[in-house]
Design a protein around this motif. Structure first.
Motif, PDB file in Angstrom:
ATOM      1  N   UNK A 170      38.531  55.317  41.914  1.00 51.64           N
ATOM      2  CA  UNK A 170      37.835  54.600  42.992  1.00 51.64           C
ATOM      3  C   UNK A 170      37.595  53.132  42.652  1.00 51.64           C
ATOM      4  N   UNK A 171      37.857  52.755  41.396  1.00 59.68           N
ATOM      5  CA  UNK A 171      37.731  51.367  40.963  1.00 59.68           C
ATOM      6  C   UNK A 171      39.042  50.958  40.304  1.00 59.68           C
ATOM      7  N   UNK A 172      39.687  49.929  40.854  1.00 62.29           N
ATOM      8  CA  UNK A 172      41.000  49.522  40.368  1.00 62.29           C
ATOM      9  C   UNK A 172      40.886  48.552  39.193  1.00 62.29           C
ATOM     10  N   UNK A 173      41.815  48.675  38.262  1.00 62.74           N
ATOM     11  CA  UNK A 173      41.931  47.738  37.152  1.00 62.74           C
ATOM     12  C   UNK A 173      42.590  46.451  37.669  1.00 62.74           C
ATOM     13  N   UNK A 174      41.979  45.299  37.347  1.00 55.53           N
ATOM     14  CA  UNK A 174      42.491  44.016  37.857  1.00 55.53           C
ATOM     15  C   UNK A 174      43.041  43.116  36.766  1.00 55.53           C
ATOM     16  N   UNK A 175      43.306  43.676  35.574  1.00 53.55           N
ATOM     17  CA  UNK A 175      43.878  42.864  34.507  1.00 53.55           C
ATOM     18  C   UNK A 175      42.827  42.121  33.723  1.00 53.55           C
ATOM     19  N   UNK A 176      43.132  40.881  33.342  1.00 54.08           N
ATOM     20  CA  UNK A 176      42.209  40.072  32.561  1.00 54.08           C
ATOM     21  C   UNK A 176      41.493  39.083  33.457  1.00 54.08           C
ATOM     22  N   UNK A 177      40.267  38.744  33.057  1.00 51.83           N
ATOM     23  CA  UNK A 177      39.458  37.841  33.877  1.00 51.83           C
ATOM     24  C   UNK A 177      40.122  36.477  34.050  1.00 51.83           C
ATOM     25  N   UNK A 178      40.860  36.015  33.009  1.00 57.27           N
ATOM     26  CA  UNK A 178      41.493  34.710  33.074  1.00 57.27           C
ATOM     27  C   UNK A 178      42.698  34.706  34.017  1.00 57.27           C
ATOM     28  N   UNK A 179      43.260  35.864  34.255  1.00 59.29           N
ATOM     29  CA  UNK A 179      44.446  35.954  35.131  1.00 59.29           C
ATOM     30  C   UNK A 179      44.376  37.259  35.921  1.00 59.29           C
ATOM     31  N   UNK A 180      43.435  37.313  36.856  1.00 56.25           N
ATOM     32  CA  UNK A 180      43.233  38.512  37.669  1.00 56.25           C
ATOM     33  C   UNK A 180      44.476  38.805  38.497  1.00 56.25           C
ATOM     34  N   UNK A 181      44.797  40.083  38.614  1.00 55.62           N
ATOM     35  CA  UNK A 181      45.924  40.503  39.457  1.00 55.62           C
ATOM     36  C   UNK A 181      45.522  40.327  40.921  1.00 55.62           C
ATOM     37  N   UNK A 182      45.882  39.170  41.471  1.00 55.12           N
ATOM     38  CA  UNK A 182      45.452  38.847  42.840  1.00 55.12           C
ATOM     39  C   UNK A 182      46.087  39.760  43.877  1.00 55.12           C
ATOM     40  N   UNK A 183      47.290  40.244  43.595  1.00 58.51           N
ATOM     41  CA  UNK A 183      47.960  41.127  44.556  1.00 58.51           C
ATOM     42  C   UNK A 183      47.147  42.404  44.769  1.00 58.51           C
ATOM     43  N   UNK A 184      46.679  42.988  43.653  1.00 58.44           N
ATOM     44  CA  UNK A 184      45.865  44.204  43.757  1.00 58.44           C
ATOM     45  C   UNK A 184      44.517  43.881  44.398  1.00 58.44           C
ATOM     46  N   UNK A 185      43.924  42.768  43.971  1.00 55.79           N
ATOM     47  CA  UNK A 185      42.613  42.396  44.515  1.00 55.79           C
ATOM     48  C   UNK A 185      42.680  42.190  46.025  1.00 55.79           C
ATOM     49  N   UNK A 186      43.679  41.466  46.500  1.00 54.89           N
ATOM     50  CA  UNK A 186      43.791  41.200  47.933  1.00 54.89           C
ATOM     51  C   UNK A 186      44.027  42.478  48.719  1.00 54.89           C
ATOM     52  N   UNK A 187      44.723  43.437  48.100  1.00 55.94           N
ATOM     53  CA  UNK A 187      44.955  44.716  48.790  1.00 55.94           C
ATOM     54  C   UNK A 187      43.659  45.511  48.946  1.00 55.94           C
ATOM     55  N   UNK A 188      42.694  45.259  48.055  1.00 54.23           N
ATOM     56  CA  UNK A 188      41.389  45.936  48.147  1.00 54.23           C
ATOM     57  C   UNK A 188      40.529  45.339  49.260  1.00 54.23           C
ATOM     58  N   UNK A 189      40.801  44.062  49.583  1.00 54.12           N
ATOM     59  CA  UNK A 189      40.103  43.354  50.662  1.00 54.12           C
ATOM     60  C   UNK A 189      38.577  43.468  50.541  1.00 54.12           C
ATOM     61  N   UNK A 190      38.015  43.018  49.413  1.00 57.05           N
ATOM     62  CA  UNK A 190      36.549  43.090  49.262  1.00 57.05           C
ATOM     63  C   UNK A 190      35.850  42.078  50.167  1.00 57.05           C
ATOM     64  N   UNK A 191      34.570  42.321  50.446  1.00 58.48           N
ATOM     65  CA  UNK A 191      33.777  41.358  51.215  1.00 58.48           C
ATOM     66  C   UNK A 191      33.516  40.091  50.410  1.00 58.48           C
ATOM     67  N   UNK A 192      33.443  40.244  49.093  1.00 60.19           N
ATOM     68  CA  UNK A 192      33.134  39.105  48.232  1.00 60.19           C
ATOM     69  C   UNK A 192      33.579  39.413  46.804  1.00 60.19           C
ATOM     70  N   UNK A 193      33.891  38.355  46.052  1.00 59.35           N
ATOM     71  CA  UNK A 193      34.191  38.456  44.625  1.00 59.35           C
ATOM     72  C   UNK A 193      33.107  37.689  43.877  1.00 59.35           C
TER      73      UNK A 193
END
Length: 412
Positions: A170-193
């Motif tokens: 239920x919680x996706x791994x987004x890689x490293x903080x310095x280079x977040x996997x934006x493709x995965x993050x955008x697919x999650x479509x959060x209200x805020x980061x």
């Protein structure tokens, strides 16, 4: 009528006159006049409809969220929406950020001047991405852990509730903080980061913002006292419409902290304290204005560098540290060393300290979650009352007799 009604009449009058002047092919002036008046009336009606569609929010007075210690953010409540101001997102920042927090119903009826804000956020939050383990406890304390959908470096998370959600996918791994996997993050479509930065030059966050997802820099780590850092739970409380819950949680933490501090002041003996460790011939230890030094002061100890100034860690030679701290009673937090043997192997000089000889060294490194994340780096900011009680138990064992340290363990 609307304040700009007269201005509209003037504009439409000009249109009316120009229309009359341009009608050269009409032989009947009365017909020309009727057409011009009809044209004017049509524009007027259409203009009035646009005028009442979505009023621009221009707040005059608002109610400030009460903050006792935190200086890095503020929240102003204007009844139908709130404005969040991040004042100090990183050390020596010259930039601040402003966000609108508003529910769906009011957002549909209100327009904001775009350039005045860094993001419009619909709350309460349904889906969130946070980027530091220090953000995790607030979600759990506010019973909002189910809203977390992504995190960079999930192995560093120690919370049992959050780990269960990670294991369930239920919680996706987004890689490293310095280079977040934006493709995965955008697919999650959060209200805020919720991000953090040392200077604001994070290209990944800029990409996320350009996609339409607001990014809020959390500056809890920049605060200059343990209770100020803990008070950032009110920041998360605002995001979730849980201001009262956040206030109650913080008040309990504050009460526990101040009671423990008061108890420590009843003891006359102040043990001398050494902290930090040596790496590549440089000894790193907290400066006297750090929150670590504040905790040692509130635990009624004599931290040997309590009068030092500056930002960040002190960087000293071994000779300087040894001269001052060779007879220190207790050694707190010898960096990331997990055993006495590891400390000895790093440098035989470490064995010359009285605290090493007497095995009076305590570390946070060995209290970890299931996947190896150090619990202190997740929960320590949020629960300074527990950190303070740990230090009091270590430094004044006659106090808090039934208390078992939560973060600290003796180095063995």
């Amino acid at each position: 009528m609307k304040p700009n009604f007269a201005a509209k009449i003037n504009i439409l009058s000009i249109v009316y006159i120009k229309t009359l002047n341009n009608i050269t092919f009409e032989t009947n002036k009365a017909q020309a006049l009727k057409k011009a008046i009809f044209f004017l009336f049509t524009i007027f009606v259409f203009s009035c409809k646009n005028e009442t569609a979505k009023p621009i929010a221009k707040p005059v007075d608002g109610h400030q969220l009460e903050l006792k210690y935190a200086k890095g953010f503020s929240v102003t409540d204007y009844s139908t929406f709130k404005v969040l101001n991040i004042k100090n997102p990183w050390p020596d920042s010259e930039k601040s950020y402003r966000y609108v927090l508003i529910n769906k119903e009011n957002a549909a009826k209100t327009t904001f001047v775009k350039d005045e804000f860094d993001g419009i956020i619909i709350n309460p939050i349904k889906k969130i991405v946070v980027t530091s383990t220090t953000h995790i406890p607030a979600l759990e304390l506010l019973n909002a852990e189910e809203t977390l959908v992504g995190f960079p470096g999930t192995d560093f998370i120690s919370s049992e509730k959050i780990r269960m959600r990670i294991d369930e996918g239920k919680i996706r791994e987004l890689g490293k903080n310095e280079s977040i996997n934006t493709e995965v993050l955008l697919s999650l479509n959060p209200n805020v980061v919720i991000g953090f930065g040392i200077d604001g030059n994070n290209k990944t966050f800029e990409t996320i913002k350009k996609s339409g997802i607001p990014v809020i820099y959390n500056g809890d780590w920049v605060e200059d006292s343990p209770l100020a850092k803990a008070e950032w739970i009110k920041f998360f409380g605002t995001l979730y419409h849980k201001e009262k819950e956040a206030d109650s949680i913080f008040n309990t933490i504050e009460k526990n902290y101040l009671e423990a501090k008061k108890l420590a002041q009843t003891v006359k003996n102040k043990p001398t304290i050494l902290s930090g460790a040596m790496h590549s011939d440089i000894w790193y230890l907290p400066n006297g204005t750090s929150t670590e030094a504040q905790l040692l002061k509130d635990a009624n100890t004599n931290y040997l560098w309590q009068n030092s100034q500056g930002s960040g860690s002190l960087k000293l030679s071994f000779e300087t540290v040894f001269t001052k701290a060779k007879d220190a009673d207790i050694w707190i937090n010898p960096s990331n060393y997990t055993s006495l043997k590891a400390l000895e192997n790093s440098s035989s000089h470490n064995t010359m300290f009285s605290a090493f000889i007497n095995k009076n060294i305590y570390t946070i490194t060995n209290t970890t979650g299931k996947t190896g994340g150090v619990l202190y780096y997740e929960l320590g900011f949020a629960r300074p009352d527990l950190v303070l009680k740990d230090l009091i138990k270590i430094c004044h064992p006659e106090l808090l007799k039934d208390y078992k340290p939560f973060f600290f363990k003796p180095l063995e």
